[in-house]
Scaffold this motif. Structure first.
Motif: not given
Length: 471
Positions: A145, A148, A152, A163-167, A178, A180
Motif C-alpha cells: 500500500d 498508493g 495520494m 486525499i480520499d483513500g485507504e491503506f 485498515t 481511511h
C-alpha cells in the motif's frame, strides 16, 4: 472539488449543543429500536438467510453507535494534542467501526507536525514518541500500500487534489489495521501549499462487518441457487414419473381390430424454466375404450408437478370406474376447490369407443380438439365448461363425434404455438393438415408439430397429443 483551505482562515466553531443533542437522542432511539428487532431475530447459524440478516443488523448497530460518538465529538470542543500522559486516556471500544478517528496537520513551512491522541492509537504509536513526518508516514504502511499512499500525498501537495483513500498499517500489538484517510492542502498567502491536514479513521471493523455481510449474502445466494436446482430436479423427476411412460407410438386398445395410433410429447421452452403443470394421458379402460386427455395447472415447480400428479391420479381412477368426461371434470373441479392452496386448471377429456368409433368429450376452459380428415381440419364445437377450480358446483357439458378410419385428433395445451393462443394457435395448427395427410403414424404427426413450433421463442411448457384412427 471543494475549495482549498486558507492558512489565515479562522477556525470553525463547534455547533451549538441544542441541535446536536437532539440528533444524538434520535440516533440513540433508532439504535434501541434496531437492537430490539435484532434480539427478536432467530440466531440460526445453519440458515444462510438468518446469518445474512444478523450480519446486516450488526453492521447497522455498529454504524449507529459510531454515529452517536461522532455527534458527541461534533458537539464538544476538539481534543487537545497528546501529552506524555495521553496513553492513560480511555480508548474507544475495540469493536467500534467508525469512532476511532484521529487528525493530523503537517506544516510544510515550519516542519511542525501535530497528531491527535486518537491518531497515535490508530497507528499503534507510543504517545510519548514524536509524530511522523509525511516522509516517515509510509514506514508504518504495509509494502503493497505504500505506493498508493505516496501517490495520494504527492497529488495533494503538488496538484492540490484532496486525499480520499485507504491503506493498511502493521501494528505491533494486533496486526494489520485498515485506515481511511481524507485530507486537503492548506494554501498560504502566495497560493502555495503551506500545510496539509488530514482526518484518519480506523475502518478495520467496518470492513470486517461488510465482508461478513458480503460473505453471508453470497452464501445465501448459493443456498438459494442450490435449493432452486434441487427443486427443479425434483419437479422434473416427479413430472417424468407421472406422465405416461411410453415413447413413440402407442396402439389402444391393445387387443381388438379397431385401434387408435397414439403419440404425445412434452415440449419445454428452450431456456431453463421451472416445470409447469402441463400434462397428457392415454389410458385403456376396462370396457376396451380409451381415455385421452390433456390439461394444465397454474403454478410452477414442485407444487405444480405434485398438483399434476394428484389430478392425473384422480382422472385415471374415475375413468377406470366408467365416469364419463363431463361428470369427471365436475369431480376434478370439486377436488381443486377443496385443495389447501388455490389453483386453477384447464383440461379436455375424451372417451373413445372403438366398437362404434364414437367420441364423447368435455372440456374445462381448454382449447377444443382439432379433427383432421381428408387433408383439411377443423376445431370441434366445444360444450360448456369453465376452468377447474374457478366456480364450485359447475356442471360440464358433453359433446359426441363419430370418427372414421384415417381421422386424426390433435389435443394440445396453451403455449404450444409460441406467440399465439386460442383461435390463432388453432389456425396455425390447422395449417399442418396437408402434412398430416401424408404422415404414416401419429408419431410422424407429433414430430411435424415439434418441427414447426418446437424451436420458437417459447416462454412456457406445453403438451401435444395426436390420436389417429388406425382401423
Amino acid at each position: 472539488m471543494p475549495p482549498h483551505l486558507s492558512a489565515d482562515r479562522p477556525a470553525a466553531q463547534p455547533p451549538s449543543r441544542g441541535p446536536v443533542d437532539a440528533l444524538i437522542s434520535q440516533a440513540r432511539r433508532l439504535k434501541g429500536d434496531v437492537d430490539a428487532v435484532r434480539r427478536d431475530t432467530p440466531a440460526d447459524e445453519a440458515d444462510p438467510g438468518e446469518r445474512w440478516r444478523r450480519a446486516l443488523y450488526d453492521l447497522a448497530l455498529h454504524q449507529l453507535d459510531d454515529l452517536d460518538r461522532h455527534l458527541a465529538q461534533l458537539r464538544d470542543d476538539p481534543p487537545s494534542a497528546p501529552g506524555p500522559s495521553a496513553g492513560d486516556c480511555a480508548a474507544p471500544r475495540r469493536d467500534s467501526l467508525l469512532s476511532r478517528v484521529g487528525s493530523a496537520e503537517w506544516n510544510l513551512l515550519t516542519d511542525e507536525v501535530n497528531w491527535s491522541g486518537e491518531l497515535y492509537r490508530i497507528l499503534g504509536r507510543d504517545p510519548a514518541a514524536p509524530p511522523l513526518s509525511l516522509d516517515e508516514l509510509p514506514s508504518l504502511v504495509v509494502d503493497e500500500d505504500r505506493p498508493g499512499l505516496t501517490a495520494m500525498v504527492t497529488g495533494c501537495l503538488v496538484d492540490g487534489r484532496p486525499i480520499d483513500g485507504e491503506f493498511r498499517v502493521l501494528r505491533a500489538d494486533d496486526g494489520v489495521r485498515t485506515v481511511h484517510m481524507m485530507g486537503e492542502p492548506v494554501l498560504g498567502a502566495d497560493g502555495s501549499t503551506a500545510s496539509m491536514w488530514a482526518v484518519l479513521r480506523d475502518v478495520s471493523e467496518l470492513r470486517r462487518c461488510r465482508r461478513e455481510v458480503s460473505e453471508s449474502r453470497d452464501s445465501l445466494h448459493h443456498h438459494r441457487h442450490a435449493a432452486a436446482r434441487t427443486e427443479h430436479r425434483l419437479a422434473v423427476e416427479l413430472q417424468e414419473a407421472v406422465l405416461p411412460p411410453w415413447r413413440g407410438s402407442l396402439r389402444l386398445p391393445h387387443d381388438g381390430p379397431r385401434t387408435l395410433d397414439i403419440a404425445a410429447a412434452h415440449v419445454p421452452p428452450p431456456v431453463h424454466t421451472p416445470v409447469g403443470g402441463d400434462w397428457y394421458d392415454a389410458l385403456e379402460l376396462a370396457d376396451s375404450g380409451t381415455l385421452l386427455g390433456v390439461g394444465d395447472l397454474t403454478g410452477r415447480g414442485v407444487g405444480a408437478a405434485s398438483g399434476m400428479a394428484m389430478l392425473l391420479g384422480a382422472v385415471r381412477g374415475m375413468a377406470m370406474t366408467g365416469t364419463e368426461p363431463g361428470p369427471l371434470l365436475a369431480c376434478l373441479n370439486r377436488l381443486l376447490d377443496a385443495t389447501a392452496q388455490p389453483v386453477l386448471g384447464s383440461a379436455v377429456c375424451l372417451r373413445y369407443r372403438p366398437a362404434t368409433r364414437s367420441l364423447l368429450w368435455a372440456q374445462a376452459g381448454h382449447p377444443a380438439p382439432l379433427l383432421f380428415r381428408g387433408g383439411t381440419g377443423r376445431a370441434l364445437e366445444a360444450p360448456r365448461g369453465v376452468l377447474l377450480g374457478a366456480a364450485p358446483g359447475s356442471a360440464y357439458g358433453q359433446a359426441e363425434e363419430t370418427l372414421e378410419v384415417g381421422d386424426l385428433l390433435l389435443l394440445h395445451t396453451d403455449g404450444l404455438v409460441p406467440g399465439h393462443a386460442a383461435a390463432t394457435a388453432a389456425h396455425r395448427l390447422l395449417g399442418l393438415a396437408p402434412r398430416f395427410a401424408g404422415a404414416r403414424t401419429a408419431q410422424d404427426c407429433v414430430q411435424a408439430v415439434i418441427g414447426e413450433f418446437g424451436d420458437g421463442e417459447r416462454e412456457d411448457h406445453a403438451c401435444v397429443l395426436v390420436a389417429r384412427v388406425a382401423s
